[in-house]
Design an enzyme around this catalytic site. Structure first.
Site, mmCIF file in Angstrom:
data_model
loop_
_atom_site.group_PDB
_atom_site.id
_atom_site.type_symbol
_atom_site.label_atom_id
_atom_site.label_comp_id
_atom_site.label_asym_id
_atom_site.label_seq_id
_atom_site.Cartn_x
_atom_site.Cartn_y
_atom_site.Cartn_z
ATOM 1 C CG ASP A 324 9.630 55.739 -11.502
ATOM 2 O OD1 ASP A 324 9.552 55.204 -10.376
ATOM 3 O OD2 ASP A 324 10.459 56.630 -11.764
ATOM 4 C CD GLU A 525 11.534 60.124 -6.883
ATOM 5 O OE1 GLU A 525 10.552 60.354 -7.610
ATOM 6 O OE2 GLU A 525 11.737 59.010 -6.375
#
Length: 846
Positions: A324, A525
């Site tokens: 990521d 997020e």
């Protein structure tokens, strides 16, 4: 559920049958106590192909170390050029949320295809350090092709979980793949298969359910929709490479902390958090994204046990593992520019946005040449990348601009795609309350539509909608989309009724009924992490709007836009009907099709959505999940009314606000060490450096550790007076922190200070908020009254530093000092304290 006699049903099945089925399912995964038996060898539908394996060996034998490393690094479009691609031959590249061709939010389909074509041609144009292996472009298409103007945006995953329709989910994934392929992109970072266990997590809406059952089934359906079935049109002209993410445990971190620590046992890790991988890997997903989170203290990006032993060896995954966003840089002993530990652990591709890709490339080559990274591990990683590219036909397919559906603009937001999205909206809606059978409404009524979400496509779409956070958009940024109000207005006017938009609920002619659309603002997020589930804590403006209408004897229908279950007892009490719309995406008319009757006064579409997340009875029921001991939510998992249900929900739900302080009166920021998630930095003019040693300096300011009671339990700041300089304690993950619990408790920012040289002019303290706090406290007057070389505690009420609770929910820095004059000061014991008494309390004016 409280105050009702309705028996709960779970997506069309009795709760008893679901319990039995799940118990059987879980027992199959839990039958052995042998650690080796926890992780099954999966029967993966995409099988090894001898021809492809021979091609891999042939290509690998011709590659240099530089070419191999280039396959393992994935830069971002904002940080590389076409010439970089031509020189290095990167195996892949990405556009992050909010990144567009030419840095243009309104880039056309042609712009996307042109960039894909240029990158592809550069990748196969071999040069000194490059290769002739086709590159591939990855993108976050998480609820449709959400980075592209005009694309169809479906409900976010939490809404799709409520629909519980795997066939529909596969169709949505196929449509997404089609719209992605129109823009020349090969690879999608979806699906997210997190099983969300704490709804404070800012990515809750990316999860389908708190229970692994739906997640496992959906994962397989989405992978097949994106990639095609293993034996039918696999990775064909309208399919993309899928990514199941984030491996593993991201939905189960302590306190729902994004990128935090999952402390599940290994059996729980499999039983709860791995089921999406069981479903998706068996269906043949070709890539897996490693997760930011830790498992029992070790970052997954650096876990050989999880990435190699479990995922690749035990479960049999033969595709590649991609990192990521600079996730490798969070591994102990690593940085964004260097992380041999991640590669050795089993990471195959570094996701390396920003300019870190170049030193990462050079350092990785050096580490291979020195033997720190074994060549066998590199060859394994590159083999996996080549295997996926060969399976996807990237060596044989035409270039991006020449593929079958590339550039076909009519497929972006096509009418048949929007029809499916509208169906998904209808099936995702959950009816929690319908007193006196208020719904469905006659379309011939005079309807007032109120609330700031009524005519706001950006709000109804949520995060990951054109921009990363879903913010900064207007309705014009969603051509072809329909707001909730527009959908209602169109249906009502066709039937001869009236629908009037009034955001604040004001009116001239009293309406027959009011539909109020309200809810969470968009986020993505960690920006969405909160400390409890109290909706609009400290400023319940939408509850006031609902009550304002109710007090005028107007029947009220609440339509709640949200990325998670929230404590909305005041809003429920003020409503006659309450609909959870989740984050429905671009087709708001789907809501009107359920709320309103047809022209001939028949039910148009009934409610079918059921909660795939338990609904909290209090704001601190943040981690209440199906099958928990002492399970007592307000609405159980699987709850959802239909029009045939005759249920009364009394308007006397407890509105007492429960504060989740866990008996903690103090939030430690620095006490000999920095507490998670805080980091230190120095700033001066346009320069900024992170503090990562016991002595650092920047123009105008010096930092060094100091000893008070024990070694390095404090720090010293020397402001040099040569220019304005700042010391900042800031969020280490870049995400704001929700500190409303402390604001509501009248907390103080407390610190101990020792003065060695008083500032001759100014020393200002402020808190940094995402939206700007705009308040500072001048410390010079109080410092002038302190004794030299004597520790004194100073306390400043948070009200002096922030204006309102909304600001406190988005704190980027709880402690920032700025001065343009000489001063030498020491600090220790920096906290937020709810029961503060101090030697020197700073007074401030609001």
């Amino acid at each position: 559920m409280k105050n009702t006699t309705l028996s709960v049903h779970n997506h069309g099945k009795s709760i008893a049958s679901i319990l039995v089925a799940s118990a059987i399912s879980i027992s199959l995964f839990s039958c052995s106590e042998n650690k080796q038996d926890i992780w099954p060898k999966l029967d993966i539908e995409v099988k090894t192909d001898a021809k492809i394996e021979a091609q891999i060996s042939e290509i690998l034998a011709t590659m240099t170390v530089q070419q191999k490393v280039a396959q393992m690094i994935q830069p971002e479009i904002r940080d590389i050029t076409i010439e970089d691609m031509r020189k290095y031959g990167f195996g892949s590249y990405l556009n992050g949320g909010g990144a567009f061709p030419n840095d243009n939010k309104h880039a056309s389909v042609d712009d996307w295809v042109m960039l894909a074509e240029k990158m592809y041609q550069a990748s196969i144009d071999s040069s000194i350090d490059g290769s002739s292996i086709p590159t591939m472009w990855g993108t976050d298409a998480v609820h449709g092709h959400n980075n592209v103007i005009g694309a169809t945006l479906f409900p976010h995953n939490i809404g799709l979980g409520a629909a519980n329709n795997p066939q529909l989910i596969e169709e949505i994934a196929h449509i997404t793949a089609t719209e992605v392929m129109v823009t020349g992109i090969d690879w999608v970072f979806a699906p997210t298969v997190a099983v969300v266990r704490d709804d404070r997590w800012g990515r809750t809406y990316e999860g389908y359910s708190e229970d692994p059952e739906i997640v496992r089934e959906y994962s397989a359906a989405i992978v097949k929709g994106l990639q095609g079935h293993a034996n039918k049109n696999f990775l064909g002209d309208d399919r993309v490479i899928s990514t199941i993410k984030h491996f593993i445990g991201d939905g189960g971190t302590v306190d729902g902390d994004d990128q935090g620590n999952n402390i599940s046992s290994e059996q729980e890790l499999f039983d709860i958090h791995a089921q999406g991988y069981v479903g998706g890997l068996k269906a043949g997903s070709q890539s897996v994204m490693a997760s930011f989170n830790s498992w029992n203290g070790e970052k997954v990006h650096g876990s050989k046990y999880l990435l190699t032993d479990v995922l690749k060896t035990k479960m049999g995954f033969d595709g590649f593992v991609v990192g990521d966003w600079n996730g490798h840089g969070q591994v102990a002993g690593c940085s964004n520019e260097s992380c041999p530990k991640a590669i050795n652990a089993g990471l195959d591709i570094f996701m390396a946005p920003t300019e870190s890709w170049k030193p990462l490339y050079e350092n990785t080559i050096a580490q291979i040449n020195s033997g720190e990274i074994p060549m066998a591990r590199v060859d394994d990683a590159v083999s996996r990348i080549l295997r996926v590219k060969l399976r996807a036909g990237l060596f044989d397919k035409p270039s991006p601009a020449k593929r079958e559906i590339s550039g076909k603009k009519e497929l972006i937001g096509a009418a048949k795609h929007r029809d499916v999205a509208r169906q998904a909206v209808r099936e995702s809606l959950v009816l929690l309350k319908n007193n006196s059978g208020l719904l469905p409404l006659s379309p011939s009524l005079n309807i007032l539509v109120a609330g700031d979400g009524a005519d706001n496509i950006g709000k109804q779409s949520g995060g990951w909608s054109v921009t990363w956070q879903g913010t900064g958009n207007s309705n014009a940024d969603f051509p072809g989309a329909t707001s909730i109000f527009a959908g209602i207005k169109n249906s009502v006017e066709q039937a001869g009724g009236t629908a009037t938009l009034s955001v604040d609920g004001s009116f001239t002619d009293k309406p027959d009924v009011a539909i109020v659309v309200f809810g969470e603002e968009p986020y993505a997020e960690g920006n969405g992490d909160i400390s409890n589930l109290d909706f609009q804590r400290g400023n319940k403006k939408d509850a006031r709007l609902l009550n304002q209408l109710k007090d005028q004897d107007i029947p009220v229908v609440a339509v709640f836009i949200t990325g998670r279950p929230m404590w909305v007892n005041p809003e429920l009490n003020a409503s006659d009907a309450f609909v959870v719309a989740w984050l429905p995406g671009t087709q708001g008319e789907g809501i009107a099709e359920v709320l309103l009757r047809t022209k001939d006064d028949k039910v148009n579409h009934d409610f079918s959505g059921k909660l795939s997340f338990s609904w909290p009875e209090t704001a601190i029921q943040t981690d209440i999940n199906r099958f928990d001991k002492d399970y007592a939510p307000l609405f159980e998992y699987g709850y959802g009314l239909t029009y045939s249900d005759n249920v009364l929900l009394a308007n006397n739900l407890d509105e007492t606000v429960a504060n989740d302080d866990n008996n903690n009166t103090e939030l430690a920021i620095f006490s000999g060490k920095l507490f998670n998630p805080w980091e230190m930095a120095l700033k001066s003019d346009a320069q900024s450096i992170d503090i990562n040693s016991n002595s650092q300096a920047l123009n105008g300011i010096r930092y060094r550790t100091a000893d008070r009671n024990v070694q390095e339990d404090s720090f010293q700041l020397d402001f040099l007076g040569t220019e304005t300089a700042s010391f900042i304690i800031q969020s280490g993950n870049g995400f704001p922190e929700d500190l409303r619990d402390y604001y509501s408790a009248d907390a103080h920012l407390s610190f101990d200070i020792l003065v060695q040289q008083k500032p001759s002019q100014s020393l200002k303290l402020n808190v940094v908020c995402e939206q700007g706090c705009n308040k500072t406290v001048e410390l010079k007057p109080i410092i002038d009254n302190l004794e030299f070389n004597q520790w004194t505690n100073v306390a400043i009420n948070l009200n002096c530093l922030v204006n309102n609770p909304e600001q406190v929910s988005q704190i980027l820095s709880p402690f920032a000092l700025t001065s343009n004059s000489k001063a030498t000061l020491k600090f220790s014991n920096i906290t937020l304290n709810k029961s503060q008494s101090s030697t020197a309390q700073v007074q401030c004016n609001d």
